[in-house]
Design a protein around this motif. Structure first.
Motif, PDB file in Angstrom:
ATOM      1  N   GLY A   1       0.860  -1.193   0.000  1.00 11.19           N
ATOM      2  CA  GLY A   1       0.000   0.000   0.000  1.00 11.19           C
ATOM      3  C   GLY A   1       0.889   1.232   0.000  1.00 11.19           C
ATOM      4  N   ASN A   2       0.332   2.328   0.458  1.00 12.29           N
ATOM      5  CA  ASN A   2       1.074   3.601   0.455  1.00 12.29           C
ATOM      6  C   ASN A   2       2.365   3.490   1.247  1.00 12.29           C
ATOM      7  N   VAL A   3       2.281   2.851   2.413  1.00 12.76           N
ATOM      8  CA  VAL A   3       3.430   2.787   3.305  1.00 12.76           C
ATOM      9  C   VAL A   3       4.465   1.783   2.782  1.00 12.76           C
ATOM     10  N   GLY A   4       4.005   0.604   2.395  1.00 13.02           N
ATOM     11  CA  GLY A   4       4.923  -0.424   1.895  1.00 13.02           C
ATOM     12  C   GLY A   4       5.692   0.069   0.678  1.00 13.02           C
TER      13      GLY A   4
ATOM     14  N   LEU B   1       5.165  -8.730  -1.114  1.00 11.26           N
ATOM     15  CA  LEU B   1       3.954  -9.551  -1.005  1.00 11.26           C
ATOM     16  C   LEU B   1       2.757  -8.682  -0.722  1.00 11.26           C
ATOM     17  N   ASP B   2       1.627  -9.024  -1.324  1.00 12.82           N
ATOM     18  CA  ASP B   2       0.399  -8.309  -1.009  1.00 12.82           C
ATOM     19  C   ASP B   2      -0.763  -9.202  -1.386  1.00 12.82           C
ATOM     20  N   ALA B   3      -1.853  -9.082  -0.636  1.00  8.54           N
ATOM     21  CA  ALA B   3      -3.017  -9.932  -0.896  1.00  8.54           C
ATOM     22  C   ALA B   3      -3.709  -9.548  -2.209  1.00  8.54           C
ATOM     23  N   ASN B   4      -3.444  -8.361  -2.717  1.00 10.58           N
ATOM     24  CA  ASN B   4      -4.089  -7.895  -3.950  1.00 10.58           C
ATOM     25  C   ASN B   4      -3.134  -8.119  -5.131  1.00 10.58           C
TER      26      ASN B   4
ATOM     27  N   VAL C   1       6.798  -5.646   7.853  1.00 11.77           N
ATOM     28  CA  VAL C   1       5.365  -5.895   7.679  1.00 11.77           C
ATOM     29  C   VAL C   1       4.596  -4.578   7.738  1.00 11.77           C
ATOM     30  N   THR C   2       3.935  -4.252   6.620  1.00 11.68           N
ATOM     31  CA  THR C   2       3.125  -3.026   6.574  1.00 11.68           C
ATOM     32  C   THR C   2       1.677  -3.350   6.223  1.00 11.68           C
ATOM     33  N   ALA C   3       1.348  -4.637   6.064  1.00 14.61           N
ATOM     34  CA  ALA C   3      -0.030  -4.999   5.714  1.00 14.61           C
ATOM     35  C   ALA C   3      -0.934  -4.587   6.858  1.00 14.61           C
TER      36      ALA C   3
ATOM     37  N   ALA D   1      -5.329  -3.870   7.873  1.00 15.18           N
ATOM     38  CA  ALA D   1      -6.718  -3.603   7.518  1.00 15.18           C
ATOM     39  C   ALA D   1      -7.013  -2.167   7.904  1.00 15.18           C
ATOM     40  N   ARG D   2      -7.873  -1.511   7.143  1.00 15.49           N
ATOM     41  CA  ARG D   2      -8.257  -0.136   7.490  1.00 15.49           C
ATOM     42  C   ARG D   2      -9.454  -0.177   8.427  1.00 15.49           C
ATOM     43  N   GLN D   3      -9.540   0.834   9.281  1.00 18.31           N
ATOM     44  CA  GLN D   3     -10.657   0.911  10.224  1.00 18.31           C
ATOM     45  C   GLN D   3     -11.963   1.138   9.456  1.00 18.31           C
TER      46      GLN D   3
ATOM     47  N   VAL E   1       8.041  -4.425  12.309  1.00 17.34           N
ATOM     48  CA  VAL E   1       6.596  -4.247  12.167  1.00 17.34           C
ATOM     49  C   VAL E   1       6.285  -2.753  12.049  1.00 17.34           C
ATOM     50  N   VAL E   2       5.476  -2.422  11.032  1.00 19.26           N
ATOM     51  CA  VAL E   2       5.088  -1.023  10.826  1.00 19.26           C
ATOM     52  C   VAL E   2       3.575  -0.866  10.988  1.00 19.26           C
ATOM     53  N   SER E   3       2.805  -1.938  10.673  1.00 20.39           N
ATOM     54  CA  SER E   3       1.341  -1.866  10.729  1.00 20.39           C
ATOM     55  C   SER E   3       0.873  -1.413  12.108  1.00 20.39           C
ATOM     56  N   ASN E   4      -0.237  -0.695  12.115  1.00 20.56           N
ATOM     57  CA  ASN E   4      -0.797  -0.178  13.370  1.00 20.56           C
ATOM     58  C   ASN E   4      -1.913  -1.049  13.926  1.00 20.56           C
ATOM     59  N   PRO E   5      -2.140  -1.036  15.223  1.00 21.57           N
ATOM     60  CA  PRO E   5      -1.360  -0.333  16.250  1.00 21.57           C
ATOM     61  C   PRO E   5      -0.017  -1.030  16.462  1.00 21.57           C
TER      62      PRO E   5
ATOM     63  N   GLY F   1       9.422  -2.925  16.448  1.00 18.25           N
ATOM     64  CA  GLY F   1       8.357  -2.121  15.826  1.00 18.25           C
ATOM     65  C   GLY F   1       8.917  -0.756  15.470  1.00 18.25           C
ATOM     66  N   SER F   2       8.451  -0.187  14.353  1.00 15.78           N
ATOM     67  CA  SER F   2       9.001   1.115  13.946  1.00 15.78           C
ATOM     68  C   SER F   2       8.711   2.182  15.004  1.00 15.78           C
ATOM     69  N   GLY F   3       7.658   1.970  15.775  1.00 19.00           N
ATOM     70  CA  GLY F   3       7.414   2.738  17.006  1.00 19.00           C
ATOM     71  C   GLY F   3       7.531   4.240  16.854  1.00 19.00           C
TER      72      GLY F   3
ATOM     73  N   TYR G   1      -3.386   9.630   3.766  1.00 16.83           N
ATOM     74  CA  TYR G   1      -2.532   8.634   4.402  1.00 16.83           C
ATOM     75  C   TYR G   1      -1.180   9.299   4.645  1.00 16.83           C
ATOM     76  N   THR G   2      -0.303   8.658   5.389  1.00 16.03           N
ATOM     77  CA  THR G   2       1.068   9.170   5.498  1.00 16.03           C
ATOM     78  C   THR G   2       1.977   8.162   4.810  1.00 16.03           C
ATOM     79  N   SER G   3       3.027   8.631   4.177  1.00 15.51           N
ATOM     80  CA  SER G   3       3.884   7.664   3.492  1.00 15.51           C
ATOM     81  C   SER G   3       5.365   8.038   3.455  1.00 15.51           C
TER      82      SER G   3
HETATM   83  P1  6V0 Z   1      -2.953   0.555   2.603  1.00 16.62           P
HETATM   84  O1  6V0 Z   1      -2.573   1.521   1.521  1.00 16.62           O
HETATM   85  O2  6V0 Z   1      -4.369   0.173   2.805  1.00 16.62           O
HETATM   86  O3  6V0 Z   1      -2.076  -0.772   2.366  1.00 16.62           O
HETATM   87  C1  6V0 Z   1      -2.246  -1.955   3.066  1.00 16.62           C
HETATM   88  C2  6V0 Z   1      -1.905  -3.076   2.111  1.00 16.62           C
HETATM   89  O4  6V0 Z   1      -1.939  -4.313   2.836  1.00 16.62           O
HETATM   90  C3  6V0 Z   1      -2.889  -3.204   0.942  1.00 16.62           C
HETATM   91  O5  6V0 Z   1      -2.201  -3.134  -0.300  1.00 16.62           O
HETATM   92  C4  6V0 Z   1      -3.521  -4.581   1.169  1.00 16.62           C
HETATM   93  O6  6V0 Z   1      -3.846  -5.249  -0.050  1.00 16.62           O
HETATM   94  C5  6V0 Z   1      -2.417  -5.293   1.934  1.00 16.62           C
HETATM   95  N1  6V0 Z   1      -2.888  -6.465   2.670  1.00 16.62           N
HETATM   96  C6  6V0 Z   1      -4.038  -6.631   3.350  1.00 16.62           C
HETATM   97  N2  6V0 Z   1      -4.086  -7.867   3.879  1.00 16.62           N
HETATM   98  C7  6V0 Z   1      -2.941  -8.497   3.548  1.00 16.62           C
HETATM   99  C8  6V0 Z   1      -2.407  -9.790   3.798  1.00 16.62           C
HETATM  100  N3  6V0 Z   1      -3.068 -10.683   4.548  1.00 16.62           N
HETATM  101  N4  6V0 Z   1      -1.208 -10.087   3.277  1.00 16.62           N
HETATM  102  C9  6V0 Z   1      -0.525  -9.202   2.534  1.00 16.62           C
HETATM  103  N5  6V0 Z   1      -0.992  -7.966   2.273  1.00 16.62           N
HETATM  104  C10 6V0 Z   1      -2.175  -7.623   2.764  1.00 16.62           C
HETATM  105  O7  6V0 Z   1      -2.429   1.097   4.017  1.00 16.62           O
HETATM  106  P2  6V0 Z   1      -1.116   1.987   4.274  1.00 16.62           P
HETATM  107  O8  6V0 Z   1      -0.005   1.485   3.427  1.00 16.62           O
HETATM  108  O9  6V0 Z   1      -1.469   3.431   4.214  1.00 16.62           O
HETATM  109  O10 6V0 Z   1      -0.811   1.629   5.812  1.00 16.62           O
HETATM  110  C11 6V0 Z   1      -0.352   0.335   6.156  1.00 16.62           C
HETATM  111  C12 6V0 Z   1      -0.234   0.202   7.667  1.00 16.62           C
HETATM  112  O11 6V0 Z   1       0.824   1.023   8.145  1.00 16.62           O
HETATM  113  C13 6V0 Z   1      -1.493   0.643   8.423  1.00 16.62           C
HETATM  114  O12 6V0 Z   1      -1.706  -0.261   9.496  1.00 16.62           O
HETATM  115  C14 6V0 Z   1      -1.101   2.010   8.939  1.00 16.62           C
HETATM  116  O13 6V0 Z   1      -1.832   2.384  10.080  1.00 16.62           O
HETATM  117  C15 6V0 Z   1       0.370   1.761   9.263  1.00 16.62           C
HETATM  118  N6  6V0 Z   1       1.199   2.948   9.428  1.00 16.62           N
HETATM  119  C16 6V0 Z   1       2.138   2.904  10.403  1.00 16.62           C
HETATM  120  C17 6V0 Z   1       2.990   3.967  10.626  1.00 16.62           C
HETATM  121  C18 6V0 Z   1       4.005   3.877  11.728  1.00 16.62           C
HETATM  122  O14 6V0 Z   1       4.696   4.869  12.038  1.00 16.62           O
HETATM  123  N7  6V0 Z   1       4.155   2.736  12.358  1.00 16.62           N
HETATM  124  C19 6V0 Z   1       2.916   5.120   9.822  1.00 16.62           C
HETATM  125  C20 6V0 Z   1       2.005   5.153   8.822  1.00 16.62           C
HETATM  126  C21 6V0 Z   1       1.042   4.084   8.581  1.00 16.62           C
END
Ligand code: 6V0
Length: 334
Positions: free
Chosen positions: A28-31, A50-53, A94-96, A98-100, A135-139, A160-162, A247-249
């Motif tokens: 996604g944006n972050v990855g 890797l990405d599910a899409n 890991v940046t995967a 789900a969005r809220q 790990v970057v995904s939130n929380p 965690g990138s924390g 989003y932030t990236s």
């Molecule tokens: P996004 O653009 O929705 O990307 C998420 C990606 O994950 C999408 O391309 C999905 O297809 C993919 N995905 C979903 N399920 C799976 C799976 N099972 N396996 C592989 N891929 C999958 O979100 P965005 O990139 O903007 O943000 C990603 C995460 O980073 C979110 O949890 C944000 O909250 C978090 N961030 C964390 C920050 C930090 O400082 N730690 C900063 C910014 C965002």
């Protein structure tokens, strides 16, 4: 050798050099911001995505590959489900996430991300048992704990990138206020990434000079209000970016790439990152929580935690975050 033999004269055989491989899960944006920063900074020889899409993933991979003529040589691989492409990674990011959903509770979102991590983390651990996990995904603090549990890795290799990003926002705003270069400002935010992160005022130095104590020594009343304004601005700045662009990236891209460089090149620099914080700063030994503390990082992961000075209030905030995280973790059913 056969494909290059038509254009290059064969050289005597040499052993293949040791390569560095990074995996990014979630494009996604972050990855993608992380992937592109890693490529431009020449941090690895192979990058697996890797990405599910599958369509989005292949599109992103091709788009990056088409920049090959302008970048250091890096092999880019991708798959939407086959984790064997990640084999022998040195670092898995890991940046995967789900969005809220509208009306969804934070706990419910956490639970959905935990289910996602159950698919991702064991596969990463299986194919790269010696890797570092970032790990970057939130929380991010809860999910780093989840990744630690699911990977079975020693805690030193799960990070965690924390507040690495919060600290960089803090340094930018302080530098702006003091009219100096952000690279000359040392300052840490610690604790939980996001709303309840803690600014360590006594940690602020500019070119090695502690800011608060030098103001006190010169009997200059420091502008407590300005400091509080800066702390609030750090916390609010992520929301502002999301409100404005969705989003932030870029900043998280640079933040994660700087962690990758320190880890893989064994730079032994200090970064505030989310790590197993039990036993530090009054967090009880039986509370297995991940929180950000300034840590020395290198090829082995977390090499040590810096013994920074915390005021009573700062330590109390940390302990409170530890309690909150611990309560959330109890409800995850791991
Ligand atoms: P996004 O653009 O929705 O990307 C998420 C990606 O994950 C999408 O391309 C999905 O297809 C993919 N995905 C979903 N399920 C799976 C799976 N099972 N396996 C592989 N891929 C999958 O979100 P965005 O990139 O903007 O943000 C990603 C995460 O980073 C979110 O949890 C944000 O909250 C978090 N961030 C964390 C920050 C930090 O400082 N730690 C900063 C910014 C965002």
């Amino acid at each position: 050798a056969s494909s290059s033999s038509s254009t290059l004269l064969p050289s005597s055989s040499v052993a293949a050099p040791r390569t560095t491989k990074i995996t990014v899960v979630g494009v996604g944006n972050v990855g993608m911001a992380i992937a592109q920063t890693i490529l431009t900074q020449d941090l690895c020889d192979a990058l697996s995505l890797l990405d599910a899409n599958p369509d989005k993933l292949r599109g992103e991979m091709l788009d990056l590959q088409h920049a090959a003529a302008f970048l250091p040589r890096t092999k880019i691989l991708s798959s939407s489900s086959d984790y064997s492409i990640t084999a022998h990674s040195d670092l898995c990011i890991v940046t995967a996430g789900a969005r809220q959903l509208v009306g969804e509770s934070r706990l419910n979102l956490v639970q959905r991300n935990v289910e996602m991590f159950k698919n991702i983390v064991p596969q990463l651990a299986r194919w790269s048992p010696d890797a570092l996990l970032l790990v970057v995904s939130n929380p991010v603090d809860v999910l780093t704990y989840v990744a630690w549990k699911l990977s079975g890795f020693p805690a030193a290799r799960v990070i965690g990138s924390g507040t690495n990003l919060d600290s960089s926002r803090f340094r930018f705003l302080l530098a702006d206020h003091l009219e100096v270069n952000a690279q000359d400002v040392q300052a840490y935010m610690v604790g939980e990434h996001g709303d309840s992160s803690v600014a360590l005022w006594s940690s602020i130095t500019v070119a090695g000079v502690p800011v608060l104590s030098s103001l006190e020594k010169n009997q200059i009343a420091y502008e407590e209000e300005a400091l509080e304004r800066i702390r609030k601005a750090v916390v609010e700045s992520a929301y502002e970016v999301i409100r404005l662009k969705g989003y932030t990236s870029w900043a998280i891209g640079y933040s994660a790439a700087s962690l990758a460089r320190t880890l893989l090149r064994d730079q032994r620099s200090i970064h505030p990152v989310s790590l197993l914080a039990r036993g530090f700063y009054g967090i009880p030994d039986d509370k297995e929580v991940f929180l950000s503390l300034p840590a020395q990082l290198g090829r082995g992961g977390v090499l040590g935690v810096t013994n920074v000075h915390l005021t009573e209030e700062e330590a109390r905030c940390l302990q409170q975050s530890a309690d909150t995280l611990w309560e959330i973790q109890q409800q995850l059913g791991l």
